[in-house]
Design an enzyme around this catalytic site. Structure first.
Site, PDB file in Angstrom:
ATOM      1  N   SER A  55       1.155  -1.256   0.022  1.00 35.73           N
ATOM      2  CA  SER A  55       0.121  -0.362   0.063  1.00 35.73           C
ATOM      3  C   SER A  55       0.601   0.985  -0.243  1.00 35.73           C
ATOM      4  O   SER A  55      -0.031   2.287  -0.312  1.00 35.73           O
ATOM      5  CB  SER A  55      -0.935   0.112   1.479  1.00 35.73           C
ATOM      6  OG  SER A  55      -0.604   0.214   2.522  1.00 35.73           O
ATOM      7  N   LYS A  89       0.259   4.913   6.710  1.00 33.36           N
ATOM      8  CA  LYS A  89       0.191   5.318   5.800  1.00 33.36           C
ATOM      9  C   LYS A  89       0.466   7.132   5.891  1.00 33.36           C
ATOM     10  O   LYS A  89       1.040   7.322   6.546  1.00 33.36           O
ATOM     11  CB  LYS A  89      -1.560   5.140   5.463  1.00 33.36           C
ATOM     12  CG  LYS A  89      -2.341   4.106   5.715  1.00 33.36           C
ATOM     13  CD  LYS A  89      -2.173   3.865   4.061  1.00 33.36           C
ATOM     14  CE  LYS A  89      -3.149   2.421   3.987  1.00 33.36           C
ATOM     15  NZ  LYS A  89      -2.643   1.784   4.452  1.00 33.36           N
TER      16      LYS A  89
END
Length: 252
Positions: free
Chosen positions: A108, A164
């Site tokens: 990701s 993230k």
């Protein structure tokens, strides 16, 4: 003098028996010579004057007398040795609470962070106050993300963390997801690298999640919320899908 009382049957005779003793180790022998002037070894002593506890290195009962004796002989050396031996304990506690390692589990964050990369994570108090736009952070999953994971049949542990990039801060307005999966905040494109530089997921499962995403359109981020994205928009399940991240979830 004799060197053992095992051959004497009478206890009274055993106590009166004179034994020949010599200190173990040349250093102790040297210290006794300097301190007490004892030069000739072995010395003679009655067996009854000896302690009932055998001071061998394998006898648990003799541990305290041996340790006390060692510190009396050279307290500086043994204090330093003890300090060195115990040093890893506070370091381990410090590392566990304030610094840790984190292995990237997915794609990701590609190409910035590749699967298998290991990060050194700073977890000092006040992480939210030090966090800036474009910082890469680790966080505990919010309830909405936890539900997505468990609904798909996966499990999370109490120590599970996610990584993230922060693109939105409290007060940011008009957060919108366009048809290509890109995010705009305050009328501008979200900060970060080009999010098309990673390999697409063949089944494009992210498309369905984005259609029903809780973060596809937000009027304004609250005072305790941030908006996070992965660097690979084709596979990252991020704030586009599960909405804003509460600041108390930030871990490092």
């Amino acid at each position: 003098p004799i060197f053992s009382t095992t051959g004497i049957k009478n206890d009274s005779d055993k106590n009166k028996a004179r034994l020949a003793l010599r200190p173990c180790g040349w250093k102790l022998q040297q210290q006794l010579w300097k301190r007490d002037g004892v030069r000739d070894w072995p010395i003679e002593i009655e067996a009854g004057m000896l302690s009932n506890v055998a001071t061998t290195r394998f006898n648990i009962d003799s541990a305290i007398p041996r340790i006390t004796s060692a510190f009396q002989r050279d307290w500086k050396l043994y204090t330093l040795s003890l300090a060195i031996a115990l040093t890893p304990i506070p370091l381990a506690l410090f590392a566990r609470n304030f610094v840790s390692f984190y292995a990237i589990p997915s794609a990701s964050m590609e190409p910035t962070l590749l699967k298998g990369d290991v990060l050194v994570v700073e977890k000092f108090p006040g992480i939210y106050q030090r966090t800036k736009r474009n910082d890469i952070v680790l966080f505990n999953p919010p309830e909405s993300l936890t539900k997505i994971i468990t609904d798909n049949g996966s499990k999370l542990s109490s120590t599970s963390l996610f990584v993230k990039r922060i693109v939105g801060l409290p007060g940011d307005q008009n957060i919108r997801l366009d048809d290509d999966g890109n995010v705009e905040l305050n009328g501008m494109a979200a900060v970060g690298p080009d999010r098309t530089l990673c390999a697409d997921e063949p089944l494009r499962l992210i498309d369905k999640q984005l259609r029903d995403g809780k973060g596809k359109e937000l009027k304004e981020l609250g005072p305790s919320e941030v908006y996070v994205l992965g660097d690979c928009k084709a596979v990252s399940v991020d704030s586009r899908v599960w909405g804003a991240l509460p600041k108390e979830n930030l871990a490092g």
